[in-house]
Enzyme design. Structure first.
Site, mmCIF file in Angstrom:
data_model
loop_
_atom_site.group_PDB
_atom_site.id
_atom_site.type_symbol
_atom_site.label_atom_id
_atom_site.label_comp_id
_atom_site.label_asym_id
_atom_site.label_seq_id
_atom_site.Cartn_x
_atom_site.Cartn_y
_atom_site.Cartn_z
ATOM 1 N N ARG A 35 0.850 -1.181 0.000
ATOM 2 C CA ARG A 35 0.000 0.000 0.000
ATOM 3 C C ARG A 35 0.887 1.233 0.000
ATOM 4 O O ARG A 35 1.843 1.324 0.765
ATOM 5 C CB ARG A 35 -0.917 0.050 1.234
ATOM 6 N N ARG A 38 -4.470 27.108 -7.123
ATOM 7 C CA ARG A 38 -3.888 25.840 -6.684
ATOM 8 C C ARG A 38 -3.457 25.089 -7.924
ATOM 9 O O ARG A 38 -4.296 24.658 -8.730
ATOM 10 C CB ARG A 38 -4.896 25.023 -5.878
ATOM 11 N N ALA A 80 -6.442 28.646 6.080
ATOM 12 C CA ALA A 80 -5.984 27.335 6.531
ATOM 13 C C ALA A 80 -4.475 27.272 6.440
ATOM 14 O O ALA A 80 -3.849 28.068 5.741
ATOM 15 C CB ALA A 80 -6.608 26.234 5.677
ATOM 16 N N LEU A 112 -0.878 24.362 7.015
ATOM 17 C CA LEU A 112 -0.310 23.066 7.365
ATOM 18 C C LEU A 112 0.076 23.005 8.833
ATOM 19 O O LEU A 112 0.513 23.997 9.419
ATOM 20 C CB LEU A 112 0.951 22.801 6.536
ATOM 21 N N GLU A 159 -3.003 31.257 11.192
ATOM 22 C CA GLU A 159 -3.415 31.362 9.790
ATOM 23 C C GLU A 159 -4.492 32.418 9.599
ATOM 24 O O GLU A 159 -4.502 33.125 8.593
ATOM 25 C CB GLU A 159 -3.871 30.003 9.263
ATOM 26 N N GLU A 172 -3.414 35.193 6.972
ATOM 27 C CA GLU A 172 -4.068 35.175 5.663
ATOM 28 C C GLU A 172 -5.119 36.257 5.481
ATOM 29 O O GLU A 172 -5.290 36.762 4.379
ATOM 30 C CB GLU A 172 -4.661 33.792 5.382
ATOM 31 N N PRO A 218 -8.209 8.861 3.350
ATOM 32 C CA PRO A 218 -7.506 7.877 4.169
ATOM 33 C C PRO A 218 -7.072 6.603 3.445
ATOM 34 O O PRO A 218 -6.312 5.821 3.999
ATOM 35 C CB PRO A 218 -8.497 7.552 5.288
ATOM 36 N N GLY A 219 -7.500 6.406 2.214
ATOM 37 C CA GLY A 219 -7.048 5.247 1.454
ATOM 38 C C GLY A 219 -5.617 5.390 0.972
ATOM 39 O O GLY A 219 -4.986 4.401 0.601
ATOM 40 N N GLU A 243 -3.219 12.713 5.812
ATOM 41 C CA GLU A 243 -3.679 14.091 6.035
ATOM 42 C C GLU A 243 -5.001 14.141 6.785
ATOM 43 O O GLU A 243 -5.988 13.524 6.400
ATOM 44 C CB GLU A 243 -3.834 14.805 4.692
ATOM 45 N N GLU A 266 0.264 32.612 -2.547
ATOM 46 C CA GLU A 266 -0.284 33.477 -1.499
ATOM 47 C C GLU A 266 -0.142 34.959 -1.834
ATOM 48 O O GLU A 266 -0.874 35.787 -1.301
ATOM 49 C CB GLU A 266 0.376 33.167 -0.155
#
Length: 190
Positions: free
Chosen positions: A42, A69, A81, A83, A98, A102, A120-121, A125, A149
Site C-alpha cells: 500500500r 492551486r 488554513a 499546514l 493562519e 491570511e 484515508p485510502g 492528512e 499566497e
C-alpha cells in the site's frame, strides 16, 4: 449516542520503503502489509494535516479567500488554513496564526467544529476545522506572502451563499465544503 463509529486499528507492516521524502513535510512510502497470512503493498502519502478556519462575523458572513492551486488547475474559494508543519503544535494555534496571517483577523471565540481525514485510502492528512467568532481586525504580523499566497484575495460571503455554492457544485475545496456543511448542520439543530 449510537450508530457507526470509526475505530483505531493497525495491521502489521512487514517493511516500509521511502519512494520520496522531502526536507519539508511530505513523503511517499510503500508499506508491505500482512493480513491473514498474505502480504500486499500500500502506498502512503505522509502529510502533516492542516487547520481550517470558518470565521463568521455577526452578520453571518464568512471570511473566504481565493487562491490559485496548481494541482487543481484553478483558483479556488477557500477558508483560511495552514499546514500543521510545526512539530507538536496544537492545531488551534495553527488556526489562530493562519487567520491572522491570511486575512488579518483575530477571534475572541474558538470552537472545534469537526475533524476529517482528507483521503484515508492513501494519505495521512487530517483536517482540524475550527469555528472562529467575535472577529476583529489585526495586523498580519511578519507574514510575507509569496508564490500563490501573493495573489490571495479575501472576501466576505454570506454563509447561506456558501452553502448554496457547495450544494450546486460551484464551490469544491474540501476544507470549505466540510466546514460550511458542518456549520449549517449545527445551525439547523438550534
Amino acid at each position: 449516542m449510537s450508530g457507526p463509529v470509526d475505530t483505531p486499528e493497525s495491521w502489521e507492516v512487514v517493511s516500509s520503503a521511502d519512494l520520496f521524502r522531502d526536507d519539508w513535510v511530505m513523503a511517499l512510502r510503500a508499506d508491505v502489509v500482512r493480513r491473514g497470512g498474505h502480504d500486499f503493498t500500500r502506498l502512503v502519502f505522509e502529510h502533516p494535516g492542516a487547520a481550517v478556519v470558518l470565521a463568521v462575523d455577526d452578520q453571518e458572513r464568512a471570511a473566504v479567500i481565493t487562491q490559485y492551486r496548481h494541482p487543481g488547475q484553478r483558483r479556488f474559494v477557500e477558508l483560511p488554513a495552514g499546514l500543521l508543519d510545526v512539530p507538536g503544535e496544537d492545531p488551534l494555534l495553527t488556526a489562530q496564526r493562519e487567520l491572522q496571517e491570511e486575512v488579518g483577523l483575530r477571534a475572541d471565540h474558538w470552537e472545534h467544529l469537526i475533524s476529517t481525514y482528507a483521503s484515508p485510502g492513501i494519505m495521512t492528512e487530517r483536517h482540524f476545522v475550527y469555528l472562529a467568532t467575535g472577529l476583529n481586525p489585526i495586523h498580519r504580523g511578519d507574514f510575507v506572502a509569496e508564490h500563490e499566497e501573493a495573489e490571495l484575495e479575501m472576501h466576505w460571503v454570506p454563509v447561506v451563499d456558501l452553502v448554496e455554492g457547495v450544494l450546486n457544485g460551484r464551490l469544491t475545496n474540501g476544507g470549505l465544503v466540510v466546514a460550511v456543511l458542518a456549520y449549517a448542520a449545527r445551525q439547523s439543530k438550534r
